[in-house]
Design a protein around this motif. Structure first.
Motif, PDB file in Angstrom:
ATOM      1  N   GLY A 116       0.785  -1.230   0.000  1.00 17.83           N
ATOM      2  CA  GLY A 116       0.000   0.000   0.000  1.00 17.83           C
ATOM      3  C   GLY A 116       0.814   1.276   0.000  1.00 17.83           C
ATOM      4  O   GLY A 116       0.245   2.376  -0.077  1.00 17.83           O
ATOM      5  N   GLN A 149       1.480  -2.836  -4.794  1.00 14.86           N
ATOM      6  CA  GLN A 149       0.335  -3.743  -4.857  1.00 14.86           C
ATOM      7  C   GLN A 149       0.590  -5.024  -4.074  1.00 14.86           C
ATOM      8  O   GLN A 149      -0.304  -5.561  -3.434  1.00 14.86           O
ATOM      9  CB  GLN A 149       0.043  -4.076  -6.329  1.00 14.86           C
ATOM     10  CG  GLN A 149      -1.051  -5.089  -6.554  1.00 14.86           C
ATOM     11  CD  GLN A 149      -0.947  -5.705  -7.926  1.00 14.86           C
ATOM     12  OE1 GLN A 149      -0.699  -6.897  -8.064  1.00 14.86           O
ATOM     13  NE2 GLN A 149      -1.115  -4.908  -8.958  1.00 14.86           N
ATOM     14  N   LEU A 169      -7.645  -3.502  -1.765  1.00 16.49           N
ATOM     15  CA  LEU A 169      -6.650  -2.996  -2.699  1.00 16.49           C
ATOM     16  C   LEU A 169      -6.942  -3.492  -4.113  1.00 16.49           C
ATOM     17  O   LEU A 169      -6.832  -2.744  -5.088  1.00 16.49           O
ATOM     18  CB  LEU A 169      -5.247  -3.437  -2.270  1.00 16.49           C
ATOM     19  CG  LEU A 169      -4.073  -2.896  -3.103  1.00 16.49           C
ATOM     20  CD1 LEU A 169      -4.044  -1.376  -3.066  1.00 16.49           C
ATOM     21  CD2 LEU A 169      -2.759  -3.460  -2.600  1.00 16.49           C
TER      22      LEU A 169
END
Length: 249
Positions: free
Chosen positions: A46, A108, A184
């Motif tokens: 993140g 990611q 995400l």
């Protein structure tokens, strides 16, 4: 980007460096020149590596991590335009004539990477024909991924998009485990989290993936490929044609 921590006091483990395709494909003379400038960094899940319009200070070469280039709208909605892993690098605008881009770069899948100061990258791009050719070919492959992602997001279902996205990510790390969250993933695909949960639930029920506490493991890759749309294969074939990059699986 300055918040990213150095690993092992900045030591340069040769074997780890070779895990990045672009770095390993460089001529030996170029490797010798850039080696003193490369730093190993840890990329937390993140983490924002740069924001829209922000000057890029480093080129990043992932080894076992994945970076997403994401466009964020004024209302806060976002969508991924490409994924970068051990096949390439983040920071192409540095040698394309600009020092910033209108999108942001986000980690990611957590892991490690090498970073190279922007000025060193620019100097090597101008100096070495082989370096320039390799990085321009990579840029073309990345543009193919961006274009195909736009087509996929417009014409294919969330289930197909998730399969395509998982395969592209899987091709760019040396393992079958992705360290990420469903939230995400939803942000990357530009869809509701509920949609990702339903799609991921189908894959898990079918025994194709296993998801537990932020770790997503691909158990049955052939089945995942069958469920994916044509977009994955287009990107894979073009990447191999341009770079002779073949994922390890």
């Amino acid at each position: 980007m300055d918040s990213i921590q150095m690993m092992d006091n900045g030591e340069f483990p040769e074997s780890t460096c070779e895990q990045n395709y672009l770095l390993s494909a460089l001529p030996e003379m170029v490797k010798v020149r850039i080696k003193p400038h490369l730093e190993v960094v840890d990329l937390p899940l993140g983490e924002s590596l740069y924001e829209s319009g922000e000057k890029i200070k480093y080129a990043i070469f992932p080894t076992n991590s994945i970076i997403s280039l994401v466009y964020v709208m004024e209302n806060g909605d976002s969508a991924e335009i490409s994924v970068i892993g051990n096949d390439g690098m983040m920071g192409k605008s540095l040698f394309l004539g600009g020092d910033s881009t209108p999108h942001r770069a986000v980690v990611q899948s957590a892991g490690a990477a090498y970073r190279l100061p922007a000025q060193v990258l620019k100097e090597e791009f101008d100096r070495s024909k082989e370096f320039r050719s390799l990085f321009l070919l990579y840029t073309q492959s990345l543009m193919t991924q961006m274009a195909q992602t736009a087509v996929c997001n417009r014409h294919h279902s969330v289930d197909q998009q998730l399969c395509r996205w998982l395969l592209l990510s899987l091709d760019r790390i040396p393992t079958n485990v992705l360290t990420m969250t469903q939230e995400l993933i939803a942000n990357m695909l530009g869809v509701r989290r509920e949609g990702v949960s339903v799609a991921a639930g189908k894959l898990q029920k079918a025994g194709i993936i296993e998801y537990h506490r932020g770790c997503l493991t691909i158990i049955n890759r052939p089945a995942l490929e069958k469920l994916s749309c044509e977009c994955y294969e287009v990107v894979k074939v073009e990447c191999n044609r341009l770079l002779h990059y073949t994922p390890n699986y």
